[in-house]
Design a protein around this motif. Structure first.
Motif, PDB file in Angstrom:
ATOM      1  N   TYR A   1       0.601  -1.334   0.226  1.00 56.62           N
ATOM      2  CA  TYR A   1       0.047   0.027   0.041  1.00 56.62           C
ATOM      3  C   TYR A   1       0.871   1.267   0.089  1.00 56.62           C
ATOM      4  CZ  TYR A   1      -2.948  -3.685   1.056  1.00 56.62           C
ATOM      5  OH  TYR A   1      -3.437  -5.243   1.186  1.00 56.62           O
TER       6      TYR A   1
ATOM      7  N   TYR B   1      13.346  -3.502  -4.659  1.00 60.08           N
ATOM      8  CA  TYR B   1      11.873  -4.019  -4.803  1.00 60.08           C
ATOM      9  C   TYR B   1      11.885  -5.328  -4.194  1.00 60.08           C
ATOM     10  CZ  TYR B   1       7.750  -6.374  -6.431  1.00 60.08           C
ATOM     11  OH  TYR B   1       6.783  -7.342  -6.388  1.00 60.08           O
ATOM     12  N   ARG B   2      11.571  -5.776  -3.083  1.00 62.03           N
ATOM     13  CA  ARG B   2      11.619  -7.026  -2.542  1.00 62.03           C
ATOM     14  C   ARG B   2      13.040  -7.675  -2.548  1.00 62.03           C
ATOM     15  NH1 ARG B   2       6.927  -5.705  -1.281  1.00 62.03           N
ATOM     16  NH2 ARG B   2       5.074  -7.131  -1.365  1.00 62.03           N
TER      17      ARG B   2
ATOM     18  N   TYR C   1      -2.555   4.781  -2.360  1.00 62.64           N
ATOM     19  CA  TYR C   1      -2.753   3.503  -2.971  1.00 62.64           C
ATOM     20  C   TYR C   1      -4.462   3.659  -3.030  1.00 62.64           C
ATOM     21  CZ  TYR C   1      -3.678  -1.605  -3.422  1.00 62.64           C
ATOM     22  OH  TYR C   1      -3.959  -2.660  -3.907  1.00 62.64           O
TER      23      TYR C   1
ATOM     24  N   SER D   1       2.192 -13.044  -1.317  1.00 67.32           N
ATOM     25  CA  SER D   1       2.196 -13.021  -2.732  1.00 67.32           C
ATOM     26  C   SER D   1       3.385 -14.027  -3.052  1.00 67.32           C
ATOM     27  CB  SER D   1       3.083 -11.543  -3.044  1.00 67.32           C
ATOM     28  OG  SER D   1       2.379 -10.637  -3.039  1.00 67.32           O
TER      29      SER D   1
ATOM     30  N   ASN E   1       6.488  -9.049  -8.734  1.00 69.58           N
ATOM     31  CA  ASN E   1       5.900  -8.361  -9.970  1.00 69.58           C
ATOM     32  C   ASN E   1       7.167  -8.286 -10.813  1.00 69.58           C
ATOM     33  OD1 ASN E   1       3.168  -8.040  -9.258  1.00 69.58           O
ATOM     34  ND2 ASN E   1       3.612  -6.243  -7.821  1.00 69.58           N
TER      35      ASN E   1
ATOM     36  N   GLU F   1      -3.845 -13.955 -13.996  1.00 71.11           N
ATOM     37  CA  GLU F   1      -5.429 -13.743 -14.387  1.00 71.11           C
ATOM     38  C   GLU F   1      -5.557 -13.946 -15.983  1.00 71.11           C
ATOM     39  OE1 GLU F   1      -7.335 -10.771 -12.464  1.00 71.11           O
ATOM     40  OE2 GLU F   1      -9.220 -10.561 -13.457  1.00 71.11           O
TER      41      GLU F   1
ATOM     42  N   LYS G   1      -6.140 -17.595 -12.463  1.00 75.15           N
ATOM     43  CA  LYS G   1      -6.839 -17.038 -11.434  1.00 75.15           C
ATOM     44  C   LYS G   1      -8.144 -18.104 -10.779  1.00 75.15           C
ATOM     45  CE  LYS G   1      -8.510 -12.975  -9.324  1.00 75.15           C
ATOM     46  NZ  LYS G   1      -8.476 -11.397  -9.367  1.00 75.15           N
TER      47      LYS G   1
ATOM     48  N   GLN H   1      -7.152 -12.772  -5.414  1.00 76.37           N
ATOM     49  CA  GLN H   1      -5.666 -12.290  -5.640  1.00 76.37           C
ATOM     50  C   GLN H   1      -4.895 -13.078  -6.413  1.00 76.37           C
ATOM     51  OE1 GLN H   1      -3.158 -10.714  -6.521  1.00 76.37           O
ATOM     52  NE2 GLN H   1      -2.945  -9.055  -5.118  1.00 76.37           N
ATOM     53  N   ALA H   2      -4.724 -13.039  -7.420  1.00 77.22           N
ATOM     54  CA  ALA H   2      -4.118 -14.209  -8.244  1.00 77.22           C
ATOM     55  C   ALA H   2      -2.564 -14.479  -7.795  1.00 77.22           C
ATOM     56  CB  ALA H   2      -4.148 -14.168  -9.610  1.00 77.22           C
TER      57      ALA H   2
HETATM   58  N1  EPU Z   1      -4.522  -7.559 -10.289  1.00 76.92           N
HETATM   59  C1  EPU Z   1      -5.163  -8.221 -11.124  1.00 76.92           C
HETATM   60  N2  EPU Z   1      -5.441  -9.343 -10.971  1.00 76.92           N
HETATM   61  C2  EPU Z   1      -5.383 -10.075  -9.537  1.00 76.92           C
HETATM   62  C3  EPU Z   1      -4.309  -9.373  -8.690  1.00 76.92           C
HETATM   63  C4  EPU Z   1      -4.101  -8.236  -9.093  1.00 76.92           C
HETATM   64  O1  EPU Z   1      -5.375  -7.719 -12.284  1.00 76.92           O
HETATM   65  O2  EPU Z   1      -5.619 -11.302  -9.280  1.00 76.92           O
HETATM   66  C5  EPU Z   1      -4.024  -6.272 -10.828  1.00 76.92           C
HETATM   67  C6  EPU Z   1      -4.541  -5.206  -9.874  1.00 76.92           C
HETATM   68  O3  EPU Z   1      -6.102  -4.908 -10.334  1.00 76.92           O
HETATM   69  C7  EPU Z   1      -3.981  -3.932  -9.875  1.00 76.92           C
HETATM   70  C8  EPU Z   1      -2.288  -4.581  -9.717  1.00 76.92           C
HETATM   71  O4  EPU Z   1      -2.562  -5.992 -10.242  1.00 76.92           O
HETATM   72  O5  EPU Z   1      -4.138  -3.189 -10.820  1.00 76.92           O
HETATM   73  C9  EPU Z   1      -1.834  -4.576  -8.620  1.00 76.92           C
HETATM   74  O6  EPU Z   1      -2.481  -5.324  -7.667  1.00 76.92           O
HETATM   75  P1  EPU Z   1      -2.459  -5.159  -6.078  1.00 76.92           P
HETATM   76  O7  EPU Z   1      -2.516  -3.727  -5.904  1.00 76.92           O
HETATM   77  O8  EPU Z   1      -3.508  -6.085  -5.492  1.00 76.92           O
HETATM   78  O9  EPU Z   1      -0.758  -5.423  -5.738  1.00 76.92           O
HETATM   79  P2  EPU Z   1       0.145  -6.549  -6.088  1.00 76.92           P
HETATM   80  O10 EPU Z   1       0.823  -6.014  -6.850  1.00 76.92           O
HETATM   81  O11 EPU Z   1      -0.791  -7.629  -6.566  1.00 76.92           O
HETATM   82  C10 EPU Z   1       1.895  -6.049  -4.241  1.00 76.92           C
HETATM   83  C11 EPU Z   1       2.520  -6.851  -3.036  1.00 76.92           C
HETATM   84  C12 EPU Z   1       1.561  -7.096  -2.199  1.00 76.92           C
HETATM   85  C13 EPU Z   1       0.901  -5.937  -1.473  1.00 76.92           C
HETATM   86  C14 EPU Z   1      -0.121  -5.219  -2.469  1.00 76.92           C
HETATM   87  C15 EPU Z   1      -0.413  -4.034  -2.139  1.00 76.92           C
HETATM   88  C16 EPU Z   1       4.038  -7.978  -4.477  1.00 76.92           C
HETATM   89  C17 EPU Z   1       4.652  -9.311  -4.624  1.00 76.92           C
HETATM   90  N3  EPU Z   1       3.198  -7.930  -3.827  1.00 76.92           N
HETATM   91  O12 EPU Z   1       0.805  -7.065  -4.848  1.00 76.92           O
HETATM   92  O13 EPU Z   1       2.575  -7.780  -1.045  1.00 76.92           O
HETATM   93  O14 EPU Z   1      -0.125  -6.326  -0.351  1.00 76.92           O
HETATM   94  O15 EPU Z   1       1.313  -4.879  -3.696  1.00 76.92           O
HETATM   95  O16 EPU Z   1       0.444  -3.087  -2.034  1.00 76.92           O
HETATM   96  O17 EPU Z   1       4.983  -6.822  -4.713  1.00 76.92           O
HETATM   97  C18 EPU Z   1       3.384  -9.966  -0.217  1.00 76.92           C
HETATM   98  O18 EPU Z   1       4.500  -9.509  -0.755  1.00 76.92           O
HETATM   99  O19 EPU Z   1       3.049 -10.917   0.372  1.00 76.92           O
HETATM  100  C19 EPU Z   1       2.023  -9.253  -0.435  1.00 76.92           C
HETATM  101  C20 EPU Z   1       0.843  -9.599  -0.210  1.00 76.92           C
END
Ligand code: EPU
Length: 336
Positions: free
Chosen positions: A129, A162-163, A194, A236, A240, A277, A282, A295-296
């Motif tokens: 976030y 990043y990570r 966010y 996750s 990414n 996805e 997903k 959350q994929a």
């Molecule tokens: N999205 C999809 N489909 C999905 C999931 C995501 O289209 O199934 C799209 C969302 O719509 C959005 C984008 O992907 O446009 C990013 O999604 P989201 O904001 O949920 O974040 P994320 O990049 O999937 C990262 C972190 C999470 C953290 C979130 C929120 C990594 C690897 N993961 O996920 O961290 O909670 O941002 O900031 O960077 C973790 O590391 O264990 C973790 C949960």
């Protein structure tokens, strides 16, 4: 120090897979570290375990697993604007976040609800976030295993990315982190950028405050991520991917809704969850393993899966994404 042999690790990993190790060493006092290093115990196969929230055990671990369970949050320094806190490696991250919220120290509230230990937070530079822990870490303390010497690393020397950090790259497997020093703001400083967090704050109708942001973060997490007390997972599963802008542009022509974020130097970050996805994975479930439907990016163990089965499954996800997009996702989780 507590040493057990042939230790069952099922309750020590949030994927909740059945696993074991030859030797399990729990350190309860920092003073036990030097004698442990003198024994050369860690010169052969070893793994430093935190809260077990970022690891997938795929087999019995032939070697020693070490867990630092030291506790304590101590004030190191304070001025009118900031407070510096020294936090022992074995503190639960979320307990520390709650402590800061309660005491009105700003900087970790967006990282509410993340499982794991404080000692692990710099390793993968935890983030969520629009916040990353590197922005509040002053320095990291610990021991190098190879030299048996203590180290203190200032933030600028931790090579945070990043990570990622020096602890996950150059120094991988060669550090016991004992303490993290945080620099937190005593003056109100909130980051509500966010989209999902802004929406949650708006729909809750609550005023912008440290407590309410922390609450909203937990609500956003609960909406998207499984509760590890009920469903096994490691957050996750993949990172990414960071790709060249040309690669993104080419994909954009095929997938016009592709999400991307600038990553500097002609690179950009794609959303692995979206790529999964797009690959059609997903929500896909195979017996007790699946891609989480909300959350994929999260692979889940609905109960009873083995680490080996999860490994086979995540490789299928990798292959599906590669077939669809040409991009190979890399696990964020440590595979043992
Ligand atoms: N999205 C999809 N489909 C999905 C999931 C995501 O289209 O199934 C799209 C969302 O719509 C959005 C984008 O992907 O446009 C990013 O999604 P989201 O904001 O949920 O974040 P994320 O990049 O999937 C990262 C972190 C999470 C953290 C979130 C929120 C990594 C690897 N993961 O996920 O961290 O909670 O941002 O900031 O960077 C973790 O590391 O264990 C973790 C949960």
């Amino acid at each position: 120090m507590r040493i057990t042999y042939n230790q069952d690790l099922t309750h020590l990993n949030t994927f909740a897979v059945k696993a074991s190790c030859d030797k399990f060493i729990q350190i309860e006092d920092e003073d036990e570290i030097r004698p442990l290093l003198e024994t050369d115990e860690l010169n052969s196969a070893h793994y430093i375990l935190g809260g077990g929230s970022n690891v997938l055990f795929t087999q019995h671990f032939h070697g020693a697993i070490v867990q630092l369970c030291t506790k304590g949050i101590h004030k190191f320094n304070e001025d009118t604007d900031f407070i510096w806190l020294d936090v022992a490696a074995g503190e639960h991250w979320d307990d520390f976040v709650n402590y800061c919220v309660k005491n009105k120290y700003y900087g970790v509230e967006n990282l509410s609800g993340i499982p794991g230990f404080v000692g692990s937070c710099p390793v993968q530079n935890i983030g969520a976030y629009s916040a990353e822990v590197k922005d509040v870490i002053d320095s990291v303390f610990g021991y190098r295993i190879s030299s048996k010497q203590p180290f203190t690393l200032a933030n600028a020397d931790c090579q945070f990315g990043y990570r990622s950090s020096i602890f996950k790259t150059t120094w991988k497997g060669d550090v016991l982190i004992t303490r993290v020093r945080f620099k937190l703001s005593k003056k109100e400083k909130l980051t509500v950028t966010y989209k999902g967090l802004i929406e949650e704050m708006e729909s809750s109708g609550l005023p912008l405050s440290l407590e309410n942001v922390a609450k909203a973060v937990v609500a956003v997490r609960n909406n998207k991520l499984p509760d590890i007390r009920e469903i096994g997972c490691a957050g996750s599963f993949f990172k990414n991917p960071i790709v060249k802008e040309e690669v993104r542009n080419k994909l954009l022509s095929e997938f016009p809704n592709l999400v991307s974020y600038p990553a500097g130097d002609g690179m950009c970050k794609l959303a692995a969850g979206q790529l999964i996805e797009l690959s059609g994975m997903k929500g896909v479930r195979e017996s007790s393993i699946g891609v989480y439907p909300k959350q994929a990016l999260v692979i889940v163990n609905y109960g009873g899966a083995t680490g080996e089965e999860i490994q086979r499954f995540y490789r299928k996800v990798q292959e599906a994404v590669e077939r669809t997009t040409g991009i190979r996702l890399e696990p964020e989780v440590n595979i043992l």
